[in-house]
Design an enzyme around this catalytic site. Structure first.
Site, mmCIF file in Angstrom:
data_model
loop_
_atom_site.group_PDB
_atom_site.id
_atom_site.type_symbol
_atom_site.label_atom_id
_atom_site.label_comp_id
_atom_site.label_asym_id
_atom_site.label_seq_id
_atom_site.Cartn_x
_atom_site.Cartn_y
_atom_site.Cartn_z
ATOM 1 N N ASP A 1 19.350 50.957 87.394
ATOM 2 C CA ASP A 1 18.684 49.700 87.493
ATOM 3 C C ASP A 1 18.066 49.638 86.313
ATOM 4 O OD1 ASP A 1 17.208 52.471 87.254
ATOM 5 O OD2 ASP A 1 16.451 52.367 89.455
ATOM 6 N N GLY B 1 14.051 50.917 86.029
ATOM 7 C CA GLY B 1 12.987 51.626 86.037
ATOM 8 C C GLY B 1 11.417 51.019 87.376
ATOM 9 N N PHE C 1 11.091 48.901 89.050
ATOM 10 C CA PHE C 1 10.788 49.280 90.871
ATOM 11 C C PHE C 1 10.596 50.534 90.899
ATOM 12 C CE2 PHE C 1 12.237 50.720 95.217
ATOM 13 C CZ PHE C 1 12.239 49.758 95.942
ATOM 14 N N ASP D 1 23.702 48.853 96.942
ATOM 15 C CA ASP D 1 23.381 49.794 96.661
ATOM 16 C C ASP D 1 22.342 50.390 97.883
ATOM 17 O OD1 ASP D 1 21.553 48.378 95.609
ATOM 18 O OD2 ASP D 1 20.654 51.138 95.601
ATOM 19 N N CYS E 1 38.068 58.845 110.500
ATOM 20 C CA CYS E 1 37.926 58.738 109.194
ATOM 21 C C CYS E 1 39.779 59.203 108.586
ATOM 22 C CB CYS E 1 37.081 59.021 109.739
ATOM 23 S SG CYS E 1 36.042 59.077 107.552
ATOM 24 N N CYS F 1 38.662 60.695 105.840
ATOM 25 C CA CYS F 1 38.009 61.726 104.522
ATOM 26 C C CYS F 1 38.128 63.268 104.933
ATOM 27 C CB CYS F 1 36.664 61.359 104.907
ATOM 28 S SG CYS F 1 35.736 62.752 105.871
ATOM 29 N N CYS G 1 36.862 64.893 107.662
ATOM 30 C CA CYS G 1 36.978 64.808 109.656
ATOM 31 C C CYS G 1 38.383 65.252 109.197
ATOM 32 C CB CYS G 1 37.327 63.639 109.263
ATOM 33 S SG CYS G 1 35.670 62.350 109.080
ATOM 34 N N HIS H 1 31.627 62.657 103.481
ATOM 35 C CA HIS H 1 32.254 61.581 105.291
ATOM 36 C C HIS H 1 31.180 60.279 104.554
ATOM 37 C CE1 HIS H 1 33.001 60.276 109.303
ATOM 38 N NE2 HIS H 1 31.451 59.334 109.260
#
Ligand SMILES: [Zn+2]
Ligand SMILES: [Zn+2]
Lengths: 409, 390
Positions: B94, B96, B98, B268, B306, B308, B311, B336
């Site tokens: 970004d 900077g 914000f 994001d 899931c 991952c 899991c 996860h």
């Protein structure tokens, strides 16, 4: 569990073998070795995935009960034991009482129970509850309920009480074990305490030997967690050596504590067989990386000439670790330790760890834990090798050279 | 000559959603995409290998934080953030601005830039569009952001219009200052507060510039959801089809699904990783707070479907015993939660290609709101792109 000393080096250093440990029926474990230190059932900072990045892990995980005991009903209901519950089923489990890295508040043990300090505060564990916990956890071996609340400054009365309590607990557990099939399958280590009193230490040792135990856990030297400066002092070594004289040769001796490499060697010389990796974690917590040299084969001049560490570590610095939080590593783009083959050093730099330290990012703990574990385990492997090759004193000399000026390195 | 190419694989015939492949210098990214936020050059509790295992192709860094520590000089010395943090896939930073405005109460915006007091030594500092780009050039992310004039989305009146115009002026300064257009893509930011006309006007002005993609900013800052979705859809209406559209700071599952339908490609948000640190796991039906007693003896994985590694191996009960007490819990839940975001985005990507995106949206809402108490704004937003929630 069976144990035998294969070779005695320089009179008291034991190169031994553990056989028939728990579920690993055909596997042997060479000693001196260290248990894989865990807290809450996981190696601190590492998940099952990231633990997999460390090579040549020891086959046994150390699981102190202080944090875990309060979950015994859950594990009981789960039914498959603590190893599977904590996703550590690739390891055997050794359950001990207190966490070597955490200070246990003093003054809470009595005749009937030992205080364990977990997340939800104090838990008083009496023999009945202790057996319940072990039946739920189903470790491969466990240290008996014991009162280890002694240190160098403990009173005579406290020291004697601790030994009395521990022996009474042992008798109770041994009698309860007769009616528990689950407990009979596990190896039982008796606790040997007695603080810094030679008389109490010898009494504790003789009385424990007289009972039916598979091994011994040496404790009661400290009750203040990892800040254990008296380790390495002469009193400690003397008391330890005298105590071990009373133990039979064919049973293993375990001492779980945060031990600097020089103290490990002293303890091995005294006759200890089993240690743990909590030192690697204690260093990680401080943002330190283990960098001591344990390659006793290389003459020290050669190391100085060829090694890159020399370039990034000023010659004035002593100690077994470097503090990666130090400003001087800000733009040091070398690995944590030149030549280290660990996951962390393969790609990461001191500068990056220094940055993670500055901004307190969790990844610092992961990367340091991996390197420090790798290095401490490598040290133990070199230690066994030195015993096999009759070069233990070479390793001792090399480690002694690097002994720090300040106690915390 | 741009360092980004967008290939549209499929468009949803019903909504504004599209599935694309976005080629960046360090990765080929499937969109719609969620980008986890690694604020300070590290994704909380994960090592880059774990992100690779999760098939994550692009993550975010924050210029405000990285500009302070380790600072642009060190990053340049390290050969950029990719090399510093050993992340060989794509990065986005970004501007900077914000964070400066939201973190520092004393920030003051002038035509020159954002004036602020250093949180470290109290000295007065100025972040200009040129300076922001200079830092972002040192960081070396695949996608960088223009410095924009950020106004809280709850502010209205002439200040919003001023900010919109200034954002356009600052864009031109950023483009001029940008030294690495061959391997870094600068995105302008559509501003205009909650005013539909200002949003359109801003977008129309931005698209006159030769830029590789666009961001929609100034939202998800406490405005009503009604305003939020209208501003998103107005912005995507104006932006060209051929370039990616990045909706900044949005990451709740419901918002993601609605805004994909409204034509956004990139998102994001710190939420999935932040909530993991507090012991919360994201699931199809919402969230599980693993700290609560409810899970003490629940021996199921977080989500049986899931894929991952958490899991695959860990039970809710174990996570309950370690949740938020041990740092490893943060790692396990972050793995996860990132996997959850990835799989949600992949499910949308695939359904768009297979021309069944509306059904995918329906299913998502039925799982998330089994009582069918759908949020009003989502019903309206989806209706605007021809999806009627049953
Ligand atoms: Zn290493
Ligand atoms: Zn999962």
């Amino acid at each position: 569990m069976k144990f035998s000393v294969e070779k005695l080096v320089q009179g008291s250093c034991r190169l031994g073998v553990l056989r028939d440990v728990g579920k690993l029926k055909n596997q042997t474990v060479e000693t001196p070795f260290c248990l894989l230190y865990t807290r809450g059932g996981s190696v601190p900072n590492l998940s099952n995935d990231t633990l997999g990045y460390v090579q040549d892990l020891p086959p046994v995980a150390l699981m102190p009960l202080n944090v875990l005991a309060e979950h015994h009903e859950t594990v009981q209901e789960y039914g498959k034991g603590i190893a599977e519950f904590t996703v550590m089923k690739d390891f055997l489990v050794c359950c001990t009482m207190q966490d070597p890295c955490t200070a246990a508040p003093s003054g809470y043990n009595d005749k009937t129970s030992v205080a364990l300090w977990g997340r939800s505060g104090k838990m008083k564990v009496d023999p009945e509850l202790f057996v319940k916990v072990q039946e739920a956890f189903q470790p491969d071996w466990f240290q008996c309920l014991g009162d280890a609340d002694t240190c160098k400054t403990s009173s005579k009365k406290r020291t004697k009480k601790a030994v009395d309590n521990t022996l009474n607990f042992l008798d109770e557990i041994l009698s309860k074990r007769k009616s528990s099939q689950t407990l009979q399958k596990m190896a039982l280590f008796g606790s040997i305490g007695g603080g810094f009193s030679q008389f109490e230490r010898e009494r504790s040792a003789k009385e424990t030997v007289a009972r039916n135990v598979e091994g011994f856990a040496l404790e009661g030297f400290q009750n203040d967690g990892e800040e254990f400066c008296q380790f390495g002092d002469k009193d400690f070594v003397d008391i330890l050596s005298l105590t071990l004289k009373h133990l039979p040769e064919d049973k293993p001796r375990m001492m779980c504590a945060v031990l600097r490499p020089d103290v490990v060697l002293q303890a091995v010389r005294a006759g200890i067989d089993i240690f743990d990796t909590s030192y690697a974690y204690a260093a990680t917590e401080k943002g330190h990386a283990l960098v001591f040299d344990y390659n006793y084969h290389t003459p020290s001049e050669e190391v100085k000439d060829s090694d890159e560490t020399k370039m990034s570590t000023p010659a004035t610095e002593s100690g077994f670790t470097i503090n990666l939080g130090d400003k001087k590593y800000r733009d040091d783009f070398g690995p944590l330790l030149a030549g280290c083959k660990c996951f962390t050093c393969k790609t990461n730099t001191r500068a990056y760890i220094n940055h993670l330290n500055n901004v307190t990012e969790l990844q610092q703990g992961i990367l340091l834990m991996i390197h420090n574990l790798h290095h401490y385990l490598g040290f133990f492997s070199a230690l066994r090798q030195s015993l096999r090759e009759d070069k233990f004193d070479q390793l001792e000399a090399l480690i002694a050279q690097q002994k720090p000026h300040s106690p915390d390195r | 000559h741009s360092a980004l190419s967008l290939k549209i694989l499929a468009e949803c015939p019903v909504t504004k959603a599209r599935a694309c492949e976005m080629k960046l210098p360090h990765a080929l990214v499937k969109t719609p995409v969620f980008m986890p936020v690694g604020t300070q050059g590290s994704l909380k509790g994960l090592v880059p290998d774990q992100l690779r295992d999760l098939d994550c192709r692009i993550i975010l860094g924050n210029t405000y934080h990285l500009g302070h520590r380790p600072g642009p000089e060190l990053l340049e010395k390290a050969g950029g953030l990719h090399s510093f943090m050993k992340w060989d896939r794509a990065l986005l930073t970004d501007s900077g601005g914000f964070q400066m405005v939201s973190l520092l109460k004393l920030a003051e915006i002038t035509e020159e830039g954002v004036k602020f007091q250093s949180p470290h030594d109290g000295s007065e500092m100025l972040l200009t569009p040129e300076h922001s780009i200079e830092i972002q050039n040192a960081i070396g992310a695949d996608i960088i952001m223009q410095l924009d004039d950020v106004v809280s989305s709850t502010v209205s009146g002439p200040r919003v219009e001023e900010a919109m115009h200034r954002t356009i002026r600052w864009l031109d300064r950023c483009i001029t200052a940008h030294k690495r257009p061959h391997d870094q893509n600068i995105f302008p930011i559509v501003q205009g507060g909650l005013d539909e006309n200002l949003r359109r006007q801003c977008a129309k002005e931005l698209i006159k510039r030769d830029v590789p993609g666009f961001a929609i900013g100034g939202l998800s800052g406490g405005e009503s959801k009604e305003h939020f979705w209208r501003m998103v859809t107005v912005s995507t209406d104006e932006l060209p089809n051929s370039k990616p559209r990045y909706l900044m700071g949005v990451g709740f599952a419901v918002d993601l699904v609605v805004c994909v339908a409204l034509g956004c490609d990139m998102f994001d948000c710190v939420f999935p990783t932040r909530t993991a640190r507090f012991g919360c796991a994201l699931v199809r039906t919402g969230q599980l707070n693993l700290k609560t007693k409810l899970f003490a003896k629940d021996f199921r994985p977080i989500d049986g479907d899931c894929k991952c590694s958490t899991c695959a191996k860990y039970t809710r009960a174990y996570l309950h015993t370690v949740a938020t007490n041990e740092t490893v819990a943060c790692t396990l839940l972050t793995v996860h939660n990132v996997a959850y975001q990835m799989s949600l985005m992949l499910a949308m990507h695939t359904s768009i290609i297979e021309q069944r995106f509306p059904e995918c949206v329906q299913k998502f809402f039925e799982d998330m709101f089994p009582e069918k108490n759908y949020p009003d704004w989502a019903v309206k937003a989806l209706a605007s792109v021809n999806i009627v929630l049953k």
